[in-house]
Design an enzyme around this catalytic site. Structure first.
Site, short mmCIF file in Angstrom:
data_model
loop_
_atom_site.label_atom_id
_atom_site.label_comp_id
_atom_site.label_asym_id
_atom_site.label_seq_id
_atom_site.Cartn_x
_atom_site.Cartn_y
_atom_site.Cartn_z
N LYS A 53 17.38 -18.57 -0.06
CA LYS A 53 18.46 -18.91 -1.01
C LYS A 53 19.68 -18.02 -0.80
CE LYS A 53 16.08 -18.08 -4.51
NZ LYS A 53 15.00 -17.73 -5.26
N ARG B 160 15.97 -21.41 -13.83
CA ARG B 160 14.58 -21.30 -13.38
C ARG B 160 13.60 -21.94 -14.35
NH1 ARG B 160 15.43 -16.45 -9.78
NH2 ARG B 160 13.47 -15.83 -8.93
N ARG C 99 9.71 -8.79 4.20
CA ARG C 99 11.09 -8.58 3.81
C ARG C 99 11.36 -7.08 3.55
NH1 ARG C 99 13.34 -12.69 -0.61
NH2 ARG C 99 11.86 -11.75 -2.03
N ARG D 130 11.17 -4.45 -1.41
CA ARG D 130 11.55 -4.72 -2.79
C ARG D 130 10.35 -4.46 -3.69
NH1 ARG D 130 14.67 -10.40 -3.54
NH2 ARG D 130 13.20 -10.56 -5.25
N ARG E 177 4.92 -14.84 -9.18
CA ARG E 177 6.19 -15.57 -9.03
C ARG E 177 5.95 -17.00 -8.57
NH1 ARG E 177 8.73 -10.86 -6.29
NH2 ARG E 177 9.00 -12.16 -4.47
P1 AMP Z 1 15.39 -13.22 -7.28
O1 AMP Z 1 16.18 -12.24 -6.47
O2 AMP Z 1 16.14 -14.51 -7.52
O3 AMP Z 1 14.02 -13.43 -6.73
O4 AMP Z 1 15.20 -12.58 -8.74
C1 AMP Z 1 14.50 -11.36 -8.90
C2 AMP Z 1 13.96 -11.24 -10.31
O5 AMP Z 1 15.04 -11.28 -11.27
C3 AMP Z 1 13.02 -12.35 -10.75
O6 AMP Z 1 11.69 -12.15 -10.31
C4 AMP Z 1 13.15 -12.27 -12.28
O7 AMP Z 1 12.43 -11.17 -12.79
C5 AMP Z 1 14.64 -11.97 -12.45
N1 AMP Z 1 15.41 -13.23 -12.51
C6 AMP Z 1 16.33 -13.70 -11.62
N2 AMP Z 1 16.83 -14.89 -12.00
C7 AMP Z 1 16.20 -15.19 -13.17
C8 AMP Z 1 16.26 -16.31 -14.07
N3 AMP Z 1 17.07 -17.36 -13.84
N4 AMP Z 1 15.46 -16.28 -15.17
C9 AMP Z 1 14.66 -15.25 -15.43
N5 AMP Z 1 14.54 -14.19 -14.61
C10 AMP Z 1 15.29 -14.14 -13.51
#
Ligand code: AMP
Length: 218
Positions: free
Chosen positions: A14, A89, A123, A156, A167
Site C-alpha cells: 500500500k 478499515r 520487512r 517494526r 492483523r
Molecule cells: P499500517 O501501517 O497501516 O499497517 O497501520 C499500523 C497500525 O496503526 C495498525 O495495526 C493499527 O494499530 C493502526 N491503524 C492504522 N490505520 C488504522 C485505522 N484505519 N483504524 C484503526 N487503526 C489503524
C-alpha cells in the site's frame, strides 16, 4: 482533483504503490499508520495512547482514527487530490469517510495470506529516517544499515508472527465488509499485488484509466 483510497492487507505494498501514484500525480499521500508511528516515535500524548494497541496488531479506536484523518484532510494541502492509505478499515470508518468525501476510486491490492507472512516478516525500517527495506525484494547494500542515512535497520514492533496473525484476522473480518460497501458504489479496482512494484503500479493505472508508469513526465 483525484481522490483515492488504497486498501490491502499488511505487506501488500500500500505504502509503496501510494507513493508511486502520489509522486506522479501530485497527490498528497496520507498514511494513517505513518501518522501514528510518527506520534509514537515523537513520544506525543497520542503516541502514548496508541503505542500498545499498535504493537499488539490491534486497531486503534474509531473516534481517535477519525479525528486524525479529519485533522489531516482539513489541512487542505491537497490541491490535486489525495491518496489515503490504511483507512477506512471497518464499516463505521467507511461510512464516516463517504459522508465527508466523494472518492474517485478504491484500489484494492490483493495478496494471499502465505505471501503476506513471507513479506511482512522480511520487512525492515530505518530507525533514523524511516526508509522501508525488505530482505527479499529490497535489501540494503550493507547489512542492517540504511542506504540513505546509514541508520540502523529495525523490525517494526508489530511485524511479529503473533501481531501479524491478529492483523490478518482483523483484516478479513472487518476490512472485507468495507470492500463490500465500496463495491456497491462500483468504484473498487482489484489488482493482483504479487507482481513486482512497477507491474502492480501499471495495473493500477490501467484500471483507473490513468497514464502508465513512466509516461506522465518526460
Ligand atoms: P499500517 O501501517 O497501516 O499497517 O497501520 C499500523 C497500525 O496503526 C495498525 O495495526 C493499527 O494499530 C493502526 N491503524 C492504522 N490505520 C488504522 C485505522 N484505519 N483504524 C484503526 N487503526 C489503524
Amino acid at each position: 482533483m483525484r481522490k483515492y483510497v488504497v486498501m490491502g492487507v499488511q505487506g501488500s505494498g500500500k505504502g509503496t504503490q501510494s507513493q508511486m501514484l502520489a509522486a506522479d500525480f501530485d497527490l498528497v499521500h496520507i498514511s494513517v499508520g505513518d501518522i501514528f508511528r510518527w506520534h509514537v516515535q515523537s513520544h506525543t500524548k497520542l503516541g502514548a495512547q496508541v503505542r500498545r494497541i499498535m504493537a499488539a496488531g490491534d486497531l486503534v479506536g474509531d473516534d481517535l482514527v477519525e479525528s486524525v484523518v479529519r485533522d489531516r484532510l482539513q489541512q487542505h494541502d491537497w490541491n490535486y487530490g489525495f491518496i489515503v492509505d490504511g483507512f477506512p478499515r471497518n464499516p463505521r470508518q467507511a461510512e464516516f469517510f463517504l459522508e465527508s468525501y466523494d472518492i474517485d476510486g478504491v484500489i484494492h491490492l490483493d495478496l494471499p495470506d502465505e505471501e503476506v507472512h513471507r513479506r511482512v516478516l522480511a520487512r525492515r525500517l530505518c530507525r533514523n529516517c524511516g526508509m522501508d527495506y525488505n530482505l527479499i525484494a529490497h535489501r540494503p547494500q550493507e547489512e542492517n544499515r540504511c542506504d540513505v542515512c546509514g541508520g540502523v535497520l529495525v523490525t517494526r514492533e508489530d511485524d511479529t508472527e503473533e501481531a501479524l496473525a491478529a492483523r490478518l484476522r482483523d483484516y478479513h473480518g472487518k476490512t472485507n465488509p468495507v470492500l463490500d460497501i465500496f463495491q456497491r458504489k462500483e468504484f473498487v479496482v482489484t489488482v493482483d499485488a504479487r507482481a513486482d512494484k512497477g507491474t502492480v503500479q501499471n495495473a493500477i493505472r490501467k484500471a483507473l484509466r490513468l497514464p502508465g508508469y513512466g509516461q506522465v513526465r518526460a
